[in-house]
Design an enzyme around this catalytic site. Structure first.
Site, PDB file in Angstrom:
ATOM      1  N   ASP A  77      40.710  26.190 -41.813  1.00 20.26           N
ATOM      2  CA  ASP A  77      41.532  27.311 -42.380  1.00 20.26           C
ATOM      3  C   ASP A  77      41.186  28.418 -43.465  1.00 20.26           C
ATOM      4  OD1 ASP A  77      43.678  29.209 -42.300  1.00 20.26           O
ATOM      5  OD2 ASP A  77      45.248  26.943 -42.877  1.00 20.26           O
TER       6      ASP A  77
ATOM      7  N   GLY B 116      42.055  36.293 -37.170  1.00 18.85           N
ATOM      8  CA  GLY B 116      43.280  36.797 -37.192  1.00 18.85           C
ATOM      9  C   GLY B 116      44.151  36.286 -36.201  1.00 18.85           C
TER      10      GLY B 116
ATOM     11  N   TYR C  38      50.253  43.709 -39.217  1.00 18.63           N
ATOM     12  CA  TYR C  38      48.895  44.227 -38.533  1.00 18.63           C
ATOM     13  C   TYR C  38      48.149  44.869 -38.670  1.00 18.63           C
ATOM     14  CZ  TYR C  38      45.477  42.540 -34.910  1.00 18.63           C
ATOM     15  OH  TYR C  38      44.478  42.940 -34.090  1.00 18.63           O
TER      16      TYR C  38
ATOM     17  N   LYS D 232      44.081  45.775 -40.849  1.00 15.07           N
ATOM     18  CA  LYS D 232      43.071  45.855 -40.176  1.00 15.07           C
ATOM     19  C   LYS D 232      42.704  47.075 -40.574  1.00 15.07           C
ATOM     20  CE  LYS D 232      42.384  42.675 -36.559  1.00 15.07           C
ATOM     21  NZ  LYS D 232      41.310  41.888 -37.422  1.00 15.07           N
TER      22      LYS D 232
END
Length: 245
Positions: free
Chosen positions: A59, A88, A151, A155
């Protein structure tokens, strides 16, 4: 594994680590390196590594597990020479509905998890005086996307991380690059309706989704001798969706 120009001797297999390598893009990347003859390890949380890969349970939100995973790979395959940070998660919702956990869990996995991986990988690469670090971002990190503030931020952060590492590590022949896929044919997109898929395709100049193999090809190229002078780059594999960014 990369070819040595003008040499008839097969190149030695490299120690490659791909995180989140049990499905989708990560699995395709792992399989591409296996096909080249490299020694490939993948991290998974629940197993399911492709045939021929070392399955390492990890993890990436746990620094101790990351360190243990690298130790396991190093014992089996030697120091990691190619790191592909692919693992991800998403927790999509509009900003005003986004909880603190929706934000922090995505950032901790996608961005901070990648920080943990690259920090641990860099130790071995600096000793080797060579290495390839490849971060899997997304066109969303460049264009933004409603309902994906967390997100997209994670990114986008990978680009700044990669370019900073490119400056820090470049003098030791360690390159750091980003691959930014667009819409890709995976289990996640299979659940969309035909109308949703067609609406997405109209935004893409090439008029189709990418295959996972096409993303994997960009990654293996960045890890090859042919890309030895490429660092700090963002390589879009998005059919032209994000051009100009």
């Amino acid at each position: 594994m990369s070819e040595i120009p003008g040499s008839s001797t097969p190149p030695a297999p490299r120690s490659v680590l791909v995180t989140g390598g049990n499905r989708g893009i990560g699995r395709a990347i792992a399989e591409a390196f296996i096909a080249q003859g490299d020694k490939v390890a993948v991290t998974t949380r629940n197993g399911g590594a492709p045939e021929g890969a070392l399955d390492v349970r990890c993890d990436i939100t746990d620094a101790a597990q990351v360190d243990a995973a690298f130790a396991q790979v190093e014992e089996a395959h030697g120091p990691v020479e190619v790191l592909v940070a692919n693992a991800g998660i998403t927790k999509d919702t509009l900003l005003l509905r986004m909880s603190e956990d929706d934000w922090s869990s995505v950032i901790d996995t996608n961005l901070t998890g990648t920080f943990r991986l690259t920090k641990r990988a860099a130790k071995g690469m600096l000793r080797l005086r060579r290495g390839r670090i490849i971060l899997i971002s997304s066109v969303v990190g460049l264009l933004g996307s409603a309902g994906q503030v967390n997100y997209a931020a994670s990114k986008s952060g990978l680009v700044g991380l990669a370019r900073s590492l490119a400056r820090e590590l470049g003098s030791r022949s360690i390159t750091t690059n980003v691959v930014a896929p667009g819409f890709v044919e995976t289990d996640m997109t299979d659940v969309l309706t035909d109308d949703q898929k067609n609406a997405i395709k109209t935004q893409v100049p090439l008029g189709r989704y990418a295959s996972t193999a096409e993303v994997a090809s960009a990654v293996t190229w960045l890890a090859s001798d042919g890309a030895s002078y490429v660092t700090g780059a963002v390589i879009p594999v998005d059919g032209g969706l994000g051009m100009g960014h």
